[in-house]
Design an enzyme around this catalytic site. Structure first.
Site, PDB file in Angstrom:
ATOM      1  CG  MET A  91      45.735  39.791  38.149  1.00  0.00           C
ATOM      2  SD  MET A  91      46.845  38.604  38.962  1.00  0.00           S
ATOM      3  CE  MET A  91      46.595  39.054  40.679  1.00  0.00           C
ATOM      4  CD  GLU A 116      41.992  34.371  37.113  1.00  0.00           C
ATOM      5  OE1 GLU A 116      42.369  35.039  38.099  1.00  0.00           O
ATOM      6  OE2 GLU A 116      42.745  33.565  36.522  1.00  0.00           O
TER       7      GLU A 116
END
Ligand SMILES: [Zn+2]
Length: 876
Positions: free
Chosen positions: A280, A313
């Site tokens: 994330m 990411e």
């Protein structure tokens, strides 16, 4: 009545009148190490303006109790709270032009990976915390307006044991020490960002530091502090040098391509337990699954995959974090870009060489599967609420979107693509955007009107299929092409209209290479721009018929392929010596199995036949998994014994005579495919036992590591040839969190009615034998273990499955409910059509069930239907 499901209209209504300036959030996790404490104090102070004074709005907070809410100085506490608190919402009435709200409450430690997850390492009892919020779980930690377009500056204060590593998006600016062994870390205010990318990390994490230095904007020096953190018990497996190397290569690459310098200060990489996804993109603190900390031998493809995730990411720091979609309809605006750029950067900036090859086979394979479900949707989706958003992190949003961007770069040129990105960042930095904003930038950069392209690629659904139609004169080696046409066909499942997308592609021509035992090699490529449904290929006319014609050579576009019969036969017979072509053709063969156009047995045999001819670990791991899936689900019950034994023997034989990554993949395939053999022979059990052993080689000079031993133990469990004592013995040899999850899986796989009953009860309730909630990883393991082995043993449990679906959906978080329903959904049903009919009946009778739940059932039913079709196809 649960009211967690925020709608797009509600979000739009809030953002029309509100502007949030700051959050000041205090979280106290000092009690985290006490298992009996299920909640922790959280205080959220929010300052915002309202353009419609006198109106009302609401805050989102999924909590374990609220102590007080103070709205512009008026405090609500005790019984008064019932006037304003309704489930997951806190209603705020009579707003002023500027407002301050303070919510003091208790938030709940999560075991599902959503919100603030608490994990206790079973090997040393240390407690670790981290957060995961996308799309809307920051509200499980502190009260907020949970939608991406109400950005604000966040200041976090975290109280925790003072020896802990505590981190957030920003750096720590001061620390208050307390007498009870805790301290409060005060973090600097963030730049403006959305709630779903804020984050907190706390626990006795092991940390390694480094830094990146570079020059940006033609001379200015930029220093970015880097770190990598893992649990203490994984510290010895942390290969931080490789992680930092890739991170620095990425920062070099993106600063070369992007004119807007990295805006978030530091760059932390936290590897965390029981993580629900790959990673994330929290600005300044990226969280990764600790599956990327390799405890057993990892193949080159796994290292490359991790590099791809790191660079995916990192791309989000610009696409997603700096410029953020207004609502989840435009999720692709960040995910497709990150997926495309992550692969591009892996290819260009790192030492890994097969990024586009793995992308062509595995990432695109995922997209093609998703795009053929009845639930497929355009890349620009219609997402009416949060539940739908949660279900949309799928193969379309990521992999199809990224494939289409690869085609876009081929269409407008890579320079125009990056020019557009740079204009877009400058114009929308720290703001929110929609598709039109990117298209405007692209039109300026490329000087083209992008409307037709957008309509055809982003607003339609379903894959189209490319094929070559050939007319040939003469036979065999003397055959000469008299006409060749590249054709496109396909129907948008949503509108029923023909799909006619523009493609900029290459057509590859291959011929046998006598020195390589007849393997096909590339002899010529044709550049083709297809605008409508077909185009003539005059270059081929009058020439000998090539052995293989590949319509999407170099994998520039997104389309299913229909190889002509002769080309397909030539590939199956000889293979090709080009990695990208190999990846593309294998993806196409698997699609044909799934669409009932290729006998799954032919596919499985071809995988075994090509076993030592595929040098790329990325492709080989993809196709061996496909072959195992075909064995478990697609082969007719009356043939699976013979085919599984043949494939399993081939896998063993390849394990003995290959080496390195290739051997490793065949060893895993041997253990996995062993489960599909209906009756294990003594020989099979002996081979699996060799793999479990720590003092014998299973292949020349090769000893199994923990991962292989567990794969073999689970296979032995399925065959009733291992028991709980064997699992305990393995834990005693090498204990780890992963080993415990594997044990849960192995126990649930035991082939007796009592074990299946226990596994079923635990999966459907989410609670273990002692009454404790199962964590996300253990819940997945129970469901996976239950689904192993003979259908006869599992079939009786489905009598209650359909009637309990809504209960599971209502009582578990969405991610846990999804993992249970997908995990136990009937697979490998050995020709039994009953589950398919039951799924159809459930859908008919539950038109009003939550759409996200219906979507899961529709997709699973479709997969089951395809498997049953394959079983018919392969019947003896
Ligand atoms: Zn992403």
């Amino acid at each position: 009545m649960r009211n967690e499901n925020l709608t797009r209209d509600e979000a739009a209504s809030r953002s029309r009148s509100l502007e949030v300036s700051t959050y000041d959030v205090t979280v106290d996790v000092s009690n985290a190490t006490q298992a009996s404490e299920e909640t922790y104090p959280s205080i959220s102070r929010i300052s915002f303006t309202c353009s419609a004074p006198g109106s009302s709005t609401f805050l989102d907070y999924i909590h374990g109790g609220i102590e007080s809410v103070t709205i512009n100085g008026t405090e609500y506490a005790g019984a008064e709270l019932s006037d304003i608190v309704d489930g997951a919402r806190i209603h705020l009435h009579d707003l002023q032009a500027t407002n301050e709200v303070v919510v003091t409450g208790q938030s709940v430690y999560s075991t599902s990976g959503e919100g603030l997850h608490r994990f206790v390492d079973p090997t040393d009892e240390l407690t670790y915390l981290y957060t995961q919020y996308e799309p809307a779980d920051a509200r499980r930690v502190f009260a907020n307006f949970e939608q991406p377009d109400l950005k604000a500056e966040f200041t976090f204060h975290v109280r925790a044991p003072k020896e802990w590593h505590v981190a957030s998006n920003e750096a720590i600016v001061s620390v208050d020490e307390h007498d009870d062994g805790t301290s409060t870390r005060h973090f600097a205010p963030t730049k403006r960002m959305s709630t779903y990318i804020t984050t907190i990390l706390a626990g006795p994490y092991f940390e390694v530091r480094d830094e990146w230095r570079g020059t940006v904007n033609g001379g200015e020096e930029l220093v970015i502090p880097l770190n990598a953190t893992v649990r203490q018990s994984l510290a010895r497996h942390l290969d931080h040098e490789e992680i930092f190397t890739v991170t620095k290569q990425g920062l070099d690459y993106y600063h070369e391509k992007f004119t807007f310098p990295y805006p978030w200060g530091k760059y932390d990489s936290a590897f965390v337990p029981e993580y629900n996804l790959g990673a994330m993109e929290n600005p300044g603190l990226v969280t990764f699954t600790e599956q990327y900390i390799f405890e057993s031998h990892a193949t080159e493809a796994q290292h490359e995959g991790r590099a791809g995730t790191i660079l995916h990411e990192m791309a989000h720091m610009w696409f997603g974090d700096l410029t953020t979609m207004t609502w989840w309809d435009d999720l692709w605006l960040k995910e497709s870009f990150a997926d495309y750029l992550g692969t591009l950067a892996t290819d260009r900036a790192t030492d890994f060489e097969t990024a586009w090859i793995s992308f062509a086979n595995r990432r695109k394979g995922w997209a093609y599967v998703q795009d053929q479900f009845p639930t497929t949707h355009p890349i620009v989706a219609d997402i009416t609420d949060l539940e739908a958003a949660d279900q949309n992190f799928d193969g379309i949003t990521y992999a199809k979107g990224a494939s289409v961007l690869k085609q876009l770069a081929a269409f407008v040129g890579e320079d125009a693509f990056f020019d557009a990105a740079n204009t877009y960042f400058e114009k929308h930095a720290f703001g929110n955007t929609s598709l039109q904003d990117f298209l405007d930038a692209l039109a300026t950069a490329s000087g083209r009107d992008m409307n037709a392209w957008t309509e055809a690629w982003l607003k339609t659904s379903g894959p189209s299929t490319l094929g070559i139609e050939l007319e040939v004169e003469g036979e065999g080696a003397g055959a000469v092409v008299s006409r060749a046409v590249l054709k496109q066909h396909g129907t948008d499942p949503a509108t029923g209209k023909d799909i006619a997308r523009p493609h900029v592609i290459k057509v590859g021509l291959f011929s046998p290479q006598p020195s390589q035992g007849g393997m096909l090699e590339l002899t010529e490529t044709l550049d083709v721009r297809l605008e409508g449904s077909e185009i003539e290929l005059p270059e081929l006319v009058g020439k000998p018929r090539p052995a293989l014609i590949l319509p999407n050579h170099e994998d520039l576009t997104y389309a299913l392929l229909e190889l002509d019969e002769a080309s397909q036969a030539a590939f199956i017979e000889n293979g090709v010596d080009d990695g990208l072509a190999r990846a593309t053709i294998w993806a196409s063969l698997w699609n044909q199995v799934r669409s009932g156009r290729l006998d799954p047995v032919v596919f499985i045999r071809t995988v075994a036949r090509h076993g030592a001819m595929v040098p790329e670990a990325g492709i080989l791991s993809g196709i061996t998994l496909n072959a195992t899936t075909a064995l478990e689900n697609y082969v007719a019950a009356d043939r699976v014994g013979e085919v599984a034994a043949l494939f399993n023997d081939a896998a063993w034989e390849l394990t003995q005579r290959t080496s390195g990554d290739i051997r490793r993949i065949w060893a895993r395939t041997f253990a996995r495919s062993a489960k599909a053999v209906p009756e294990a022979t003594e020989e099979l059990v002996h081979r699996l036992e060799l793999m479990v052993s720590t003092d014998q080689d299973f292949a020349p000079d090769e000893r199994a590591d923990s991962e292989l031993r567990w794969l073999a133990l689970i296979a032995l469990s399925v065959h009733g040839a291992a028991d709980v004592q064997d699992f305990e013995q393995e834990i005693a040899r090498e204990d780890s969190a992963k080993a415990r999850v594997n044990r849960t899986h192995a126990v649930a796989a035991l082939p007796d009615p009592r074990s299946k009953t226990t596994a079923w009860t635990q999966a459907m309730s989410g609670v273990d034998g002692s009454g404790a909630k199962l964590s996300n990883d253990h819940l997945s393991a129970v469901a996976a273990g239950f689904s192993e082995g003979s259908w006869t043993l599992r079939a009786p449990f489905y009598a209650s499955f359909w009637s309990r679906l809504e209960e599971v959906w209502d009582t578990m978080t969405q991610s846990n409910a999804t993992r249970v329903i997908e995990g136990v959904f009937p697979q490998g049903v050995e020709g039994d059509r009953e589950p398919l009919e039951a799924a159809g009946a459930w859908l008919d009778e539950h038109q009003d069930a939550p759409q996200a739940l219906r979507r899961i059932i529709i997709e699973e039913k479709d997969a089951l239907e395809r498997a049953l079709k394959g079983q018919q196809f392969s019947e003896a």
